[in-house]
Design a protein around this motif. Structure first.
Motif, short mmCIF file in Angstrom:
data_model
loop_
_atom_site.label_atom_id
_atom_site.label_comp_id
_atom_site.label_asym_id
_atom_site.label_seq_id
_atom_site.Cartn_x
_atom_site.Cartn_y
_atom_site.Cartn_z
N TYR A 70 0.82 -1.20 0.00
CA TYR A 70 0.00 0.00 0.00
C TYR A 70 0.86 1.26 0.00
CZ TYR A 70 -3.45 3.47 1.28
OH TYR A 70 -4.23 4.58 1.30
N GLU A 83 0.60 4.16 -2.68
CA GLU A 83 0.17 5.48 -2.24
C GLU A 83 1.21 6.56 -2.51
OE1 GLU A 83 -2.34 7.11 1.53
OE2 GLU A 83 -0.64 5.82 1.94
N ALA A 125 1.14 7.43 -6.13
CA ALA A 125 -0.02 8.27 -6.44
C ALA A 125 0.18 9.70 -5.94
CB ALA A 125 -1.28 7.67 -5.80
N GLU A 135 -9.49 11.27 -7.14
CA GLU A 135 -8.49 10.20 -7.16
C GLU A 135 -7.88 10.00 -5.78
OE1 GLU A 135 -8.90 12.48 -9.32
OE2 GLU A 135 -8.42 11.86 -11.37
N VAL A 148 -7.72 6.52 -3.52
CA VAL A 148 -6.51 5.87 -3.01
C VAL A 148 -6.59 5.73 -1.49
CG1 VAL A 148 -4.02 6.07 -2.71
CG2 VAL A 148 -5.05 6.71 -4.89
#
Length: 300
Positions: A35, A39, A42, A127, A131
């Motif tokens: 994750y 993350e 992103a 977005e 996330v």
């Protein structure tokens, strides 16, 4: 996974003994690492400080889980001639390191957020919310893996709180993302980061205080010194109790030593056995060393 249990039987009168959280740790670390990578990528892609803060904070989680795991594994190692208590207090050090790690992570979040309040970045709210929503699931699930151990063991509670606070952080990021999406106000992002940092700071401060108390060998919080003292004092033949010490050997195992003044001497072997059984059953103290004295040669 189940190994390392055998040499524990003797010192655990109560049920939540050495149930091993190895599987939970391994799973939690793997899940969180994946994750964090997703993350952070992103966050860099969209330039969101809340996402990056959350990723950094989740990384401190992976570290925290690793530390707690190391503590738990070390605590299961048998005692040696040099480390006569084994390595049980490594759980205390782990919980302490965990809270310090969280504080460091918080400092980073606060710095970055205050910097961004001055110059908010253009943001893509939807977005970001998506996330972070995954983050709620990841952290919530990991917290749940540790939920059953949170009352019995500060080290497990540290891991649990860490994960739970992260689920809260992710929830905050989701809210921020949606708000930005609706309003177009970029400053909401760093503001949410600061609010979240405040909440986590408040939680961590408590954990840090408790672990420092343990490192200073304070009486564990769930034990009442006076009650234990009375329980020993009312044993048949005991006139006085002095030099009573209760301290945590690990985050789950208290140790007790006391001097019992018994003018008539010890009635029989069964006396000490039953005294120790009483301490184990009533107070969960599996390691008790009692010294019996006949008269007033002891200090008060």
């Amino acid at each position: 996974m189940g190994h390392g249990h055998h040499h524990h039987g003797h010192d655990h009168g109560h049920a939540h003994g050495p149930t091993s959280f190895d599987r939970a740790f391994a799973f939690g670390i793997g899940l969180n690492l994946l994750y964090v990578i997703a993350e952070a990528s992103a966050g860099l892609w969209w330039g969101s400080v809340a996402l990056l803060a959350d990723a950094g904070h989740n990384l401190s989680d992976v570290a925290g889980l690793g530390v707690a795991w190391a503590g738990a594994v070390l605590a299961r190692r048998p005692a040696t001639k040099r480390f006569t208590y084994g390595f049980k207090s490594s759980t205390i050090l782990a919980a302490m390191m965990n809270s310090l790690l969280l504080m460091v992570a918080l400092g980073a979040v606060v710095l970055e957020a205050t910097r961004r309040l001055g110059e908010p970045a253009p943001l893509v709210g939807g977005e970001i919310a998506a996330v972070a929503a995954v983050g709620i699931a990841v952290n919530g699930f990991t917290a749940w893996l540790f939920a059953r151990g949170r009352h019995g063991d500060v080290n497990i509670r540290g891991a649990y709180l860490h994960m739970l606070s992260d689920a809260a952080v992710s929830a905050g990021v989701v809210v921020a993302g949606l708000l930005i999406w609706w309003t177009g106000f970029g400053w909401i992002d760093p503001l949410v980061s600061l609010a979240i940092a405040g909440i986590i700071f408040w939680q961590t401060a408590g954990l840090l205080r408790e672990t420092v108390e343990m490192a200073l060998q304070a009486v564990p919080r769930d034990l009442d010194y006076d009650k234990v003292r009375m329980a020993l004092r009312v044993l048949p033949g005991v006139e006085r109790v002095h030099d009573l010490h209760i301290w945590p050997m690990s985050t789950t195992e208290p140790v007790l030593t006391a001097h019992l003044v018994m003018p008539g001497g010890v009635p029989d072997d069964a006396f000490l056995r039953s005294a120790q059984a009483m301490l184990r059953e009533k107070y969960g103290i599996g390691h008790a060393t009692l010294q019996v004295e006949r008269g007033d040669e002891g200090r008060c």
